[in-house]
Design a protein around this motif. Structure first.
Motif, PDB file in Angstrom:
ATOM      1  N   ILE A 153       5.074  19.568  26.383  1.00 53.57           N
ATOM      2  CA  ILE A 153       6.130  19.894  25.418  1.00 53.57           C
ATOM      3  C   ILE A 153       6.606  21.316  25.682  1.00 53.57           C
ATOM      4  O   ILE A 153       5.803  22.257  25.727  1.00 53.57           O
ATOM      5  N   ASP A 154       7.907  21.487  25.843  1.00 52.62           N
ATOM      6  CA  ASP A 154       8.471  22.803  26.146  1.00 52.62           C
ATOM      7  C   ASP A 154       8.286  23.782  24.990  1.00 52.62           C
ATOM      8  O   ASP A 154       8.017  24.965  25.205  1.00 52.62           O
ATOM      9  N   ASN A 155       8.477  23.316  23.769  1.00 55.94           N
ATOM     10  CA  ASN A 155       8.480  24.203  22.604  1.00 55.94           C
ATOM     11  C   ASN A 155       7.638  23.646  21.457  1.00 55.94           C
ATOM     12  O   ASN A 155       8.168  23.282  20.398  1.00 55.94           O
ATOM     13  N   PRO A 156       6.304  23.546  21.653  1.00 59.26           N
ATOM     14  CA  PRO A 156       5.438  22.980  20.606  1.00 59.26           C
ATOM     15  C   PRO A 156       5.433  23.802  19.324  1.00 59.26           C
ATOM     16  O   PRO A 156       5.026  23.300  18.269  1.00 59.26           O
ATOM     17  N   GLN A 157       5.894  25.054  19.402  1.00 51.71           N
ATOM     18  CA  GLN A 157       5.925  25.890  18.206  1.00 51.71           C
ATOM     19  C   GLN A 157       6.833  25.318  17.118  1.00 51.71           C
ATOM     20  O   GLN A 157       6.668  25.637  15.933  1.00 51.71           O
ATOM     21  N   LEU A 158       7.784  24.471  17.520  1.00 55.23           N
ATOM     22  CA  LEU A 158       8.653  23.847  16.513  1.00 55.23           C
ATOM     23  C   LEU A 158       7.832  22.920  15.605  1.00 55.23           C
ATOM     24  O   LEU A 158       8.065  22.867  14.394  1.00 55.23           O
ATOM     25  N   LEU A 159       6.867  22.216  16.188  1.00 50.84           N
ATOM     26  CA  LEU A 159       6.002  21.370  15.379  1.00 50.84           C
ATOM     27  C   LEU A 159       5.141  22.213  14.449  1.00 50.84           C
ATOM     28  O   LEU A 159       4.948  21.867  13.278  1.00 50.84           O
ATOM     29  N   ASP A 160       4.632  23.337  14.956  1.00 44.54           N
ATOM     30  CA  ASP A 160       3.825  24.240  14.122  1.00 44.54           C
ATOM     31  C   ASP A 160       4.649  24.780  12.959  1.00 44.54           C
ATOM     32  O   ASP A 160       4.142  24.950  11.843  1.00 44.54           O
ATOM     33  N   HIS A 161       5.921  25.063  13.213  1.00 45.94           N
ATOM     34  CA  HIS A 161       6.821  25.596  12.185  1.00 45.94           C
ATOM     35  C   HIS A 161       6.871  24.662  10.980  1.00 45.94           C
ATOM     36  O   HIS A 161       6.709  25.090   9.825  1.00 45.94           O
ATOM     37  N   PHE A 162       7.078  23.378  11.223  1.00 43.81           N
ATOM     38  CA  PHE A 162       7.184  22.436  10.115  1.00 43.81           C
ATOM     39  C   PHE A 162       5.814  22.104   9.526  1.00 43.81           C
ATOM     40  O   PHE A 162       5.686  21.924   8.312  1.00 43.81           O
ATOM     41  N   TYR A 163       4.790  22.053  10.381  1.00 44.04           N
ATOM     42  CA  TYR A 163       3.450  21.749   9.880  1.00 44.04           C
ATOM     43  C   TYR A 163       2.978  22.840   8.924  1.00 44.04           C
ATOM     44  O   TYR A 163       2.417  22.554   7.855  1.00 44.04           O
ATOM     45  N   ASP A 164       3.206  24.104   9.292  1.00 40.60           N
ATOM     46  CA  ASP A 164       2.767  25.215   8.456  1.00 40.60           C
ATOM     47  C   ASP A 164       3.520  25.277   7.132  1.00 40.60           C
ATOM     48  O   ASP A 164       3.041  25.884   6.164  1.00 40.60           O
ATOM     49  N   GLN A 165       4.692  24.653   7.080  1.00 40.24           N
ATOM     50  CA  GLN A 165       5.440  24.560   5.824  1.00 40.24           C
ATOM     51  C   GLN A 165       4.943  23.418   4.941  1.00 40.24           C
ATOM     52  O   GLN A 165       5.396  23.250   3.815  1.00 40.24           O
ATOM     53  N   GLY A 166       4.010  22.628   5.475  1.00 35.62           N
ATOM     54  CA  GLY A 166       3.474  21.509   4.717  1.00 35.62           C
ATOM     55  C   GLY A 166       4.402  20.312   4.662  1.00 35.62           C
ATOM     56  O   GLY A 166       4.265  19.462   3.768  1.00 35.62           O
ATOM     57  N   ARG A 167       5.293  20.191   5.622  1.00 26.38           N
ATOM     58  CA  ARG A 167       6.304  19.136   5.568  1.00 26.38           C
ATOM     59  C   ARG A 167       5.986  17.990   6.528  1.00 26.38           C
ATOM     60  O   ARG A 167       5.371  18.193   7.576  1.00 26.38           O
ATOM     61  N   LYS A 168       6.416  16.812   6.133  1.00 29.32           N
ATOM     62  CA  LYS A 168       6.404  15.676   7.044  1.00 29.32           C
ATOM     63  C   LYS A 168       7.519  15.875   8.062  1.00 29.32           C
ATOM     64  O   LYS A 168       8.369  16.753   7.912  1.00 29.32           O
ATOM     65  N   LEU A 169       7.543  14.994   9.061  1.00 31.42           N
ATOM     66  CA  LEU A 169       8.529  15.157  10.129  1.00 31.42           C
ATOM     67  C   LEU A 169       8.890  13.791  10.684  1.00 31.42           C
ATOM     68  O   LEU A 169       8.029  12.926  10.855  1.00 31.42           O
ATOM     69  N   GLN A 170      10.183  13.587  10.920  1.00 29.52           N
ATOM     70  CA  GLN A 170      10.637  12.419  11.663  1.00 29.52           C
ATOM     71  C   GLN A 170      11.039  12.859  13.066  1.00 29.52           C
ATOM     72  O   GLN A 170      11.740  13.859  13.221  1.00 29.52           O
ATOM     73  N   ALA A 171      10.613  12.100  14.056  1.00 32.58           N
ATOM     74  CA  ALA A 171      10.988  12.348  15.447  1.00 32.58           C
ATOM     75  C   ALA A 171      11.845  11.180  15.912  1.00 32.58           C
ATOM     76  O   ALA A 171      11.365  10.052  15.992  1.00 32.58           O
ATOM     77  N   HIS A 172      13.124  11.450  16.176  1.00 34.10           N
ATOM     78  CA  HIS A 172      14.031  10.400  16.638  1.00 34.10           C
ATOM     79  C   HIS A 172      14.076  10.425  18.152  1.00 34.10           C
ATOM     80  O   HIS A 172      14.492  11.411  18.763  1.00 34.10           O
ATOM     81  N   LEU A 173      13.630   9.332  18.758  1.00 37.01           N
ATOM     82  CA  LEU A 173      13.554   9.205  20.206  1.00 37.01           C
ATOM     83  C   LEU A 173      14.642   8.261  20.697  1.00 37.01           C
ATOM     84  O   LEU A 173      15.289   7.563  19.916  1.00 37.01           O
ATOM     85  N   GLY A 174      14.822   8.245  22.007  1.00 45.98           N
ATOM     86  CA  GLY A 174      15.628   7.233  22.661  1.00 45.98           C
ATOM     87  C   GLY A 174      14.798   6.580  23.744  1.00 45.98           C
ATOM     88  O   GLY A 174      13.662   6.984  24.015  1.00 45.98           O
ATOM     89  N   HIS A 175      15.352   5.573  24.383  1.00 48.26           N
ATOM     90  CA  HIS A 175      14.654   4.916  25.492  1.00 48.26           C
ATOM     91  C   HIS A 175      14.804   5.741  26.766  1.00 48.26           C
ATOM     92  O   HIS A 175      15.390   5.309  27.754  1.00 48.26           O
ATOM     93  N   LEU A 176      14.263   6.956  26.696  1.00 49.12           N
ATOM     94  CA  LEU A 176      14.259   7.872  27.834  1.00 49.12           C
ATOM     95  C   LEU A 176      12.871   7.829  28.462  1.00 49.12           C
ATOM     96  O   LEU A 176      11.861   7.921  27.758  1.00 49.12           O
ATOM     97  N   PHE A 177      12.817   7.698  29.776  1.00 54.07           N
ATOM     98  CA  PHE A 177      11.522   7.610  30.457  1.00 54.07           C
ATOM     99  C   PHE A 177      10.788   8.939  30.390  1.00 54.07           C
ATOM    100  O   PHE A 177      11.391   9.990  30.517  1.00 54.07           O
ATOM    101  N   ASN A 178       9.464   8.915  30.198  1.00 50.43           N
ATOM    102  CA  ASN A 178       8.649   7.770  29.917  1.00 50.43           C
ATOM    103  C   ASN A 178       8.155   7.874  28.481  1.00 50.43           C
ATOM    104  O   ASN A 178       7.231   8.648  28.199  1.00 50.43           O
ATOM    105  N   TRP A 179       8.780   7.106  27.605  1.00 49.52           N
ATOM    106  CA  TRP A 179       8.437   7.184  26.193  1.00 49.52           C
ATOM    107  C   TRP A 179       7.024   6.686  25.925  1.00 49.52           C
ATOM    108  O   TRP A 179       6.380   7.163  24.969  1.00 49.52           O
ATOM    109  N   GLU A 180       6.486   5.763  26.722  1.00 48.93           N
ATOM    110  CA  GLU A 180       5.112   5.298  26.508  1.00 48.93           C
ATOM    111  C   GLU A 180       4.099   6.385  26.853  1.00 48.93           C
ATOM    112  O   GLU A 180       3.089   6.550  26.167  1.00 48.93           O
ATOM    113  N   LEU A 181       4.373   7.148  27.908  1.00 50.41           N
ATOM    114  CA  LEU A 181       3.505   8.276  28.233  1.00 50.41           C
ATOM    115  C   LEU A 181       3.562   9.312  27.117  1.00 50.41           C
ATOM    116  O   LEU A 181       2.550   9.918  26.749  1.00 50.41           O
ATOM    117  N   GLY A 182       4.751   9.515  26.561  1.00 45.07           N
ATOM    118  CA  GLY A 182       4.892  10.419  25.423  1.00 45.07           C
ATOM    119  C   GLY A 182       4.109   9.940  24.222  1.00 45.07           C
ATOM    120  O   GLY A 182       3.441  10.734  23.537  1.00 45.07           O
TER     121      GLY A 182
END
Length: 303
Positions: free
Chosen positions: A93-122
């Motif tokens: 992940i290029d910028n994992p700090q974005l996840l920390d930003h929302f986690y530290d705020q105590g918030r849930k998160l939605q991640a909208h993906l597309g069928h971009l390779f390789n989503w199963e590895l992700g």
């Protein structure tokens, strides 16, 4: 029968990856040039998306797509025996700090993906890279053997698969906790009359309403997850905030932003999207005009 299939695939996954990629090359050529698996669909989709390119340019994209397509399956099977170190090396992940930003705020998160390779590895690797529990909506398959196999693949590193067909019930145990909910939001909707319609690569296209609806009701922050390939077998993930407070956005805005990010990601690596699915299988009809949400174009006036 499940254990027989699982055992054979597990043994296959133990083959060195460089040798598996040789097998992938052979299968990609076979699918493209011999059996022509969905080749007409792929080329028709590419013509819709890239009318400015020549036929030869679109064919080159198609050939690269087929190799990525077979690589996607090879890499997915490899997950059966891959360890944590392997996965961490293959997807970053290029910028994992974005996840920390929302986690530290105590918030849930939605991640909208597309069928971009390789989503199963992700799907396998992201739980190793975040403090969030990683819930993933998936479409159940009818074959019980492969349903069980994919559930194992998608959960062995900590992802929590939730059937999209029973989403409201499946997510109830997590409603009072923090999580990331991964949604592949470029699925073709079940029906064009219950969709958002907007321009996508110059063509009126229906998008599922569920991801936006859930985010707006819960005011859950939404990020776009862009998978991209550095080189064969190595992927990066760019996280982009779509909306911190989707609850205050007008209806349709979240989907418009997602559409923009997805189209831009595809244009950056045009061979890295799943061109073999029938994204434009529904044709525009004037009666869909009430569902048109594009703010840059008026709805088409004819069929």
């Amino acid at each position: 029968m499940y254990y027989l299939v699982y055992g054979l695939l597990y043994l296959f996954s133990l083959i060195p990856l460089w040798l598996l990629y040789g097998f992938s090359d052979a299968v990609a050529f076979f699918l493209y040039a011999v059996v022509r698996y969905r080749r007409n669909v792929v080329l028709a989709n590419l013509e819709i998306a890239f009318p400015e390119k020549t036929a030869a340019e679109r064919e080159r994209i198609a050939k690269r797509f087929y190799r990525n397509f077979t690589d996607n399956f090879i890499e997915t099977i490899k997950i059966l025996s891959a360890g944590e170190a392997f996965l961490r090396k293959r997807l970053v992940i290029d910028n994992p700090q974005l996840l920390d930003h929302f986690y530290d705020q105590g918030r849930k998160l939605q991640a909208h993906l597309g069928h971009l390779f390789n989503w199963e590895l992700g799907n396998a690797t992201i739980p190793l890279l975040t403090r969030y529990p990683f819930l993933v909506a998936y479409m159940p398959v009818e074959n019980k053997i492969f349903e069980r196999l994919f559930l194992h693949l998608r959960s062995r590193m900590g992802s929590i698969p939730l059937p999209a067909t029973k989403m409201q019930r499946a997510i109830l145990p997590y409603r009072n906790s923090q999580y990331i909910l991964g949604l592949v939001a470029d699925q073709s909707p079940g029906g064009p009359e219950n969709s958002y319609w907007l321009d996508f690569f110059g063509r009126p296209t229906p998008f599922v309403r569920g991801p936006e609806r859930g985010a707006r009701i819960g005011d859950i922050p939404v990020i776009f997850v862009r998978f991209y390939k550095h080189r064969r077998g190595y992927y990066g993930v760019q996280l982009i905030t779509i909306a911190e407070h989707p609850g205050v956005l007008p209806e349709g805005e979240l989907t418009r932003r997602y559409r923009n990010l997805l189209e831009d990601a595809i244009r950056q690596q045009p061979d890295g999207w799943l061109w073999s699915h029938k994204r434009w299988k529904y044709s525009w009809k004037p009666e869909f005009s009430p569902f048109w949400i594009d703010d840059k174009k008026d709805p088409p006036t004819g069929d």
